[in-house]
Design a protein around this motif. Structure first.
Motif, PDB file in Angstrom:
ATOM      1  N   ILE A  39      -4.894  -7.317  -0.027  1.00 58.73           N
ATOM      2  CA  ILE A  39      -3.712  -7.445   0.831  1.00 58.73           C
ATOM      3  C   ILE A  39      -2.425  -7.022   0.101  1.00 58.73           C
ATOM      4  N   ARG A  40      -2.196  -7.609  -1.188  1.00 60.97           N
ATOM      5  CA  ARG A  40      -1.017  -7.403  -1.794  1.00 60.97           C
ATOM      6  C   ARG A  40      -0.870  -5.985  -2.318  1.00 60.97           C
ATOM      7  N   LEU A  41      -2.038  -5.339  -2.762  1.00 61.06           N
ATOM      8  CA  LEU A  41      -2.073  -3.956  -3.024  1.00 61.06           C
ATOM      9  C   LEU A  41      -1.599  -2.842  -1.814  1.00 61.06           C
ATOM     10  N   GLU A  42      -1.987  -3.448  -0.529  1.00 60.69           N
ATOM     11  CA  GLU A  42      -2.017  -2.770   0.660  1.00 60.69           C
ATOM     12  C   GLU A  42      -0.346  -2.784   0.841  1.00 60.69           C
ATOM     13  N   MET A  43       0.252  -3.995   0.846  1.00 62.11           N
ATOM     14  CA  MET A  43       1.459  -4.414   1.372  1.00 62.11           C
ATOM     15  C   MET A  43       2.525  -3.660   0.463  1.00 62.11           C
ATOM     16  N   GLN A  44       2.166  -3.339  -0.839  1.00 61.71           N
ATOM     17  CA  GLN A  44       3.098  -2.678  -1.729  1.00 61.71           C
ATOM     18  C   GLN A  44       3.344  -1.095  -1.405  1.00 61.71           C
ATOM     19  N   ASN A  45       2.569  -0.796  -0.436  1.00 63.78           N
ATOM     20  CA  ASN A  45       2.785   0.806   0.228  1.00 63.78           C
ATOM     21  C   ASN A  45       3.829   0.675   1.243  1.00 63.78           C
ATOM     22  N   GLN A  46       4.039  -0.668   1.777  1.00 62.37           N
ATOM     23  CA  GLN A  46       5.053  -0.558   2.786  1.00 62.37           C
ATOM     24  C   GLN A  46       4.577   0.153   4.176  1.00 62.37           C
ATOM     25  N   SER A  47       3.335   0.256   4.208  1.00 63.03           N
ATOM     26  CA  SER A  47       2.940   1.307   5.277  1.00 63.03           C
ATOM     27  C   SER A  47       2.448   0.417   6.606  1.00 63.03           C
ATOM     28  N   TYR A  48       2.910  -0.745   6.495  1.00 70.69           N
ATOM     29  CA  TYR A  48       2.576  -1.775   7.868  1.00 70.69           C
ATOM     30  C   TYR A  48       3.614  -2.075   8.534  1.00 70.69           C
ATOM     31  N   ALA A  49       3.456  -2.605   9.886  1.00 75.02           N
ATOM     32  CA  ALA A  49       4.637  -2.984  10.645  1.00 75.02           C
ATOM     33  C   ALA A  49       4.935  -4.436  10.468  1.00 75.02           C
ATOM     34  N   HIS A  50       3.821  -5.185  10.836  1.00 68.44           N
ATOM     35  CA  HIS A  50       3.713  -6.611  10.814  1.00 68.44           C
ATOM     36  C   HIS A  50       2.538  -7.366  10.084  1.00 68.44           C
ATOM     37  N   LEU A  51       2.843  -8.574   9.659  1.00 73.64           N
ATOM     38  CA  LEU A  51       1.842  -9.353   8.971  1.00 73.64           C
ATOM     39  C   LEU A  51       1.561 -10.522   9.653  1.00 73.64           C
ATOM     40  N   LEU A  52       0.298 -10.879  10.239  1.00 76.72           N
ATOM     41  CA  LEU A  52      -0.290 -12.070  10.749  1.00 76.72           C
ATOM     42  C   LEU A  52      -1.022 -12.991   9.839  1.00 76.72           C
ATOM     43  N   LEU A  53      -0.513 -14.077   9.696  1.00 74.38           N
ATOM     44  CA  LEU A  53      -1.665 -15.062   8.944  1.00 74.38           C
ATOM     45  C   LEU A  53      -2.261 -15.997   9.913  1.00 74.38           C
ATOM     46  N   LEU A  54      -3.543 -16.218   9.869  1.00 75.43           N
ATOM     47  CA  LEU A  54      -4.286 -16.938  11.000  1.00 75.43           C
ATOM     48  C   LEU A  54      -4.899 -18.178  10.328  1.00 75.43           C
ATOM     49  N   ASN A  55      -4.879 -19.402  10.678  1.00 72.00           N
ATOM     50  CA  ASN A  55      -5.488 -20.367  10.102  1.00 72.00           C
ATOM     51  C   ASN A  55      -6.068 -21.359  11.310  1.00 72.00           C
ATOM     52  N   ASP A  57     -13.682 -10.306  -0.582  1.00 72.34           N
ATOM     53  CA  ASP A  57     -14.195 -11.866  -0.427  1.00 72.34           C
ATOM     54  C   ASP A  57     -15.514 -11.837  -0.326  1.00 72.34           C
ATOM     55  N   SER A  58     -16.387 -12.811  -1.389  1.00 72.46           N
ATOM     56  CA  SER A  58     -17.874 -12.734  -1.564  1.00 72.46           C
ATOM     57  C   SER A  58     -18.488 -13.285  -0.236  1.00 72.46           C
ATOM     58  N   LEU A  59     -17.854 -14.240   0.447  1.00 74.97           N
ATOM     59  CA  LEU A  59     -18.529 -15.041   1.468  1.00 74.97           C
ATOM     60  C   LEU A  59     -18.656 -14.213   2.827  1.00 74.97           C
ATOM     61  N   THR A  60     -17.367 -13.544   2.963  1.00 76.60           N
ATOM     62  CA  THR A  60     -17.159 -12.905   4.520  1.00 76.60           C
ATOM     63  C   THR A  60     -17.062 -11.352   4.420  1.00 76.60           C
ATOM     64  N   ARG A  61     -17.073 -10.770   3.296  1.00 78.40           N
ATOM     65  CA  ARG A  61     -17.097  -9.559   2.655  1.00 78.40           C
ATOM     66  C   ARG A  61     -15.766  -8.865   3.387  1.00 78.40           C
ATOM     67  N   LEU A  62     -14.830  -9.294   3.606  1.00 79.48           N
ATOM     68  CA  LEU A  62     -13.378  -8.865   3.982  1.00 79.48           C
ATOM     69  C   LEU A  62     -12.773  -8.752   2.583  1.00 79.48           C
ATOM     70  N   PRO A  63     -11.745  -7.812   2.914  1.00 77.39           N
ATOM     71  CA  PRO A  63     -10.837  -7.495   1.715  1.00 77.39           C
ATOM     72  C   PRO A  63      -9.931  -9.004   1.455  1.00 77.39           C
ATOM     73  N   ASN A  64      -9.801  -9.156   0.240  1.00 79.89           N
ATOM     74  CA  ASN A  64      -9.257 -10.489  -0.211  1.00 79.89           C
ATOM     75  C   ASN A  64      -7.752 -10.501  -0.303  1.00 79.89           C
ATOM     76  N   ARG A  65      -6.933 -11.684  -0.884  1.00 79.30           N
ATOM     77  CA  ARG A  65      -5.480 -11.512  -1.399  1.00 79.30           C
ATOM     78  C   ARG A  65      -5.248 -10.527  -2.031  1.00 79.30           C
ATOM     79  N   HIS A  66      -6.074 -10.343  -3.107  1.00 77.97           N
ATOM     80  CA  HIS A  66      -5.596  -9.281  -4.129  1.00 77.97           C
ATOM     81  C   HIS A  66      -5.189  -7.633  -3.520  1.00 77.97           C
TER      82      HIS A  66
END
Length: 743
Positions: free
Chosen positions: A358-374, A347-356
């Motif tokens: 996280i989708r690549l990371e989730m394809q690996n199924q190497s996580y336990a939970h996903l949290l969305l914060l708004n 992400d150009s503003l916050t320098r955090l990894p973006n939606r693209h």
């Protein structure tokens, strides 16, 4: 050795090394050519097998297209008044004039030299033949399928072996007011299809039947290939002697391919409507010709390798001095590529990894939970303080999220869009504990904006889901429920989804009612152009304008409107507003109707009353969506008669997507056909689709119906539609829908 000798010695060593390398490359190239030649035969046989399978597939597709074309042709003839009258009055002279004219016209539209038409009356006696004037033969015994059609008069496409040859035949019942008058047979020799197959694909073929069967039926001359098979037709007489002794009967179990004396053969079994074998279609390819093509393909490659071998030394010497700089340039390009990849996932503003990311990371199924914060009410904060302060708050929020990630191993922070962030948890922390920890950490203490010295307390909503392919969607459902119920967080469960859908349904129904009450349903207008690109008419499309200015398309609210019984109000509003919009315009305009509108008494009466009071009723076109749900054609036919009494016209929308019936078109007296967009999008890409569209256009021209192509989104597609004779076009290539009428 002197100092001056050392550079010479190093140059000599380098020169010898280059020579050895060049020699090695040359030997390797020649060995490669030799290996290619050795492997040609094995690869060629595989190639031949693939070719025969491709022949089978291509011919089956062509045959299917031919049958469909003749089916459409027969359907258009079976409803012609002259044909019906000739059978009804038992007037063969009238039939003869009609058939002669039809055959002459068909030669202008389809590449078939020999096309025969046979009429049979309801007593199964021959009534008229285009190839002879003989009449009165009793066909009930020689045509057993006709007896079956008497019980169930439906169209039948089949192959038939007659006195001339093996032919494609389409039998179509001829009826008037439910009474069966007889049958129409459109017959085309199979050799016409074989000839087109040869011309289109350069593949030769031969048509064979069992010798005993040919002797009993056909009166045409034929030659015996063996005691078992008779040859009716061949596109090429070469290699026919090799057919003797081939096991053609096995082709009725599966498609066959074999090689004999340098010729590759393939065979398909041809059957009648009862599944009994009638004959065999044999394809053949000359192995020498294919081998020559392979040799021709390999020769340039061999020469290229030889030339490259000789040139390799020169190239090696030429680029020797540039090797270091090239390596540095490659590293620079590689670093640039890596930076670009990193930027595409950041992400150009916050320098955090973006939606693209996280989708690549989730394809690996190497996580336990996903949290969305708004961040709650962020738009309000952004509007009040300004976008600069809003951006600084998002940056501070990202920093705090990064601190949480560093503080607890197994967490990874992302920014998805706007004020929505995400956390992936790869450790086995209990989910409720993780939710509580995250919410407390992200909301404790104010967020400081240093440039303007502002401190803001933020509230937060979180939606969570366990690892799954649908985790993003599930967490989003949980997040929306958390926000709507004023909870700090929600964990996704299957029952939440039903609750979410119900809440969405209720919310959208409420928004729809408000829009109708506040008169926010408006028509958008998309132009329909003629072959020269000039606007000829418009289609009126329903849109809802939300209170925030957002425009909703019909696919978002039509189903909800039907379920909540608001659909009749939408149709009536569209009729009323469309009529008013074109009061001062000379353009024709169309309004979409479903069968539900016509079956709804109040809506139907409203339409007829509006037409009666409208001074420009002749500019109105009603588009009726083609569907199998039209279960009362009498009601539809009566409605069309009523609106045509006022001068309005009728179009059938999405024609070709489902229940396409030309007989109904003729009865309903429609004025326009809108060919389904899925067919139009296949023009120029799928030859079978082109055959279908060509048949639709041809039959519409015969019936006096104008055609419209939907979903035209580029110039080549528009050009192709014009080539096929389609009268009008509509799509984003010309104009997008707008709330204004272009004059």
């Amino acid at each position: 050795m002197s100092q001056t000798d050392f550079p010479f010695s190093r140059s000599t060593i380098r020169y010898v090394a280059i020579l050895l390398l060049t020699a090695f490359m040359g030997i390797a190239s020649f060995i490669g050519v030799f290996e290619l030649q050795n492997e040609r035969e094995a690869g060629g046989r595989l190639f031949y097998a693939e070719q025969t399978q491709e022949m089978h597939r291509r011919f089956e597709l062509l045959l299917e297209s031919e049958l469909q074309s003749y089916s459409l042709f027969a359907s258009s003839l079976a409803i012609h008044p002259d044909l019906i009258q000739s059978l009804e009055t038992q007037n063969p002279a009238l039939a003869e004039r009609f058939v002669y004219q039809t055959l002459e016209e068909s030669k202008l539209h389809r590449p078939v030299e020999n096309l025969w038409i046979h009429l049979i009356d309801s007593s199964l006696h021959s009534f008229y033949r285009s190839w002879s004037f003989k009449r009165g033969d009793d066909l009930s015994i020689v045509r057993p399928e006709l007896s079956l059609l008497l019980e169930n008069p439906t169209p039948l496409a089949q192959m038939s072996l007659g006195i001339f040859t093996l032919s494609l035949k389409h039998t179509h019942p001829i009826q008037k007011e439910g009474k069966l008058l007889g049958f129409l047979e459109v017959i085309a020799p199979l050799q016409e299809t074989m000839l087109r197959f040869s011309q289109k694909h350069s593949i030769q073929s031969a048509l064979l039947v069992n010798a005993s069967l040919a002797a009993k039926v056909t009166q045409q001359p034929y030659s015996l290939i063996s005691d078992q098979y008779a040859l009716l037709y061949a596109t090429d007489s070469r290699n026919l002697t090799l057919l003797e002794g081939l096991p053609l009967s096995l082709a009725c179990q599966k498609n066959l391919s074999w090689e004999k004396e340098g010729v590759v053969f393939g065979a398909s079994c041809l059957r009648d409507s009862f599944g009994a074998p009638l004959g065999y279609l044999v394809f053949f390819l000359d192995e020498k010709e294919l081998g020559a093509k392979l040799e021709q393909n390999l020769a340039p490659l061999s020469r290229l390798i030889f030339v490259l071998t000789l040139a390799s030394a020169l190239l090696f010497l030429l680029f020797w001095g540039y090797a270091r700089s090239a390596r540095l340039e490659f590293r620079s390009i590689q670093n640039l590529y890596e930076r670009l990849v990193e930027e595409s996932r950041t992400d150009s503003l916050t320098r955090l990894p973006n939606r693209h990311a996280i989708r690549l990371e989730m394809q690996n199924q190497s996580y336990a939970h996903l949290l969305l914060l708004n961040i709650d009410s962020f738009r309000t904060l952004n509007d009040f303080y300004g976008s600069d302060v809003g951006d600084d708050l998002l940056i501070e929020f990202a920093k705090r999220l990064k601190m949480l990630e560093q503080k607890h191993t197994g967490l990874k922070a992302y920014r998805l869009h706007a004020d929505e962030f995400a956390l992936l948890s790869s450790e086995s922390m209990e989910i409720k504990k993780l939710l509580t920890l995250t919410h407390r950490f992200m909301t404790q203490g104010p967020y400081r904006e240093n440039r303007h010295r502002i401190e803001i307390m933020l509230s937060l909503s979180i939606g969570a889901a366990k690892a799954s392919p649908q985790a993003l969607e599930q967490a989003d459902i949980a997040l929306n429920l958390a926000k709507s119920s004023n909870d700090s967080y929600k964990l996704y469960a299957p029952e939440l989804e039903n609750h979410h859908k119900l809440r969405q349904h209720i919310t959208l129904t409420k928004r729809l009612k408000e829009a109708l009450r506040e008169d926010r349903l408006i028509p958008y207008f998309q132009p329909i152009v003629n072959s020269k690109g000039h606007i000829q008419k418009y289609e009126c499309l329903a849109r809802i304008i939300e209170s925030n200015g957002e425009v909703l398309s019909p696919y978002l609210f039509l189903q909800i409107a039907k379920k909540s019984k608001l659909y009749p109000k939408i149709t009536q509003k569209m009729v009323q507003k469309s009529f008013k919009a074109f009061e001062k315009s000379d353009h024709d305009f169309s309004i979409n109707l479903s069968f539900e509108d016509i079956a709804h008494t109040k809506t139907r009466d409203f339409i007829l009353k509006s037409l009666q009071d409208y001074p420009k009723a002749k500019q109105v076109i009603f588009e009726i969506v083609e569907t199998e749900n039209i279960h009362n054609y009498k009601l539809l036919e009566d409605f069309i008669k009523e609106i045509k009494r006022f001068g309005a016209r009728v179009a059938i929308d999405d024609f070709g997507s489902g229940y396409s019936n030309f007989l109904h078109l003729a009865k309903l007296r429609v004025d326009f056909i809108k060919i389904d967009g899925s067919l139009i999008q296949g023009l120029g890409q799928d030859s079978e689709v082109e055959i279908i569209v060509h048949s639709i256009v041809e039959i519409c021209q015969r019936l006096g119906i104008q055609t419209i192509a939907e979903f035209i989104d580029n110039e080549p597609l528009s050009h192709k539609a014009s080539e096929m004779g389609i009268d009008f076009q509509q799509g984003f290539y010309f104009y997008e829908p707008s709330h204004e009428i272009r004059h």
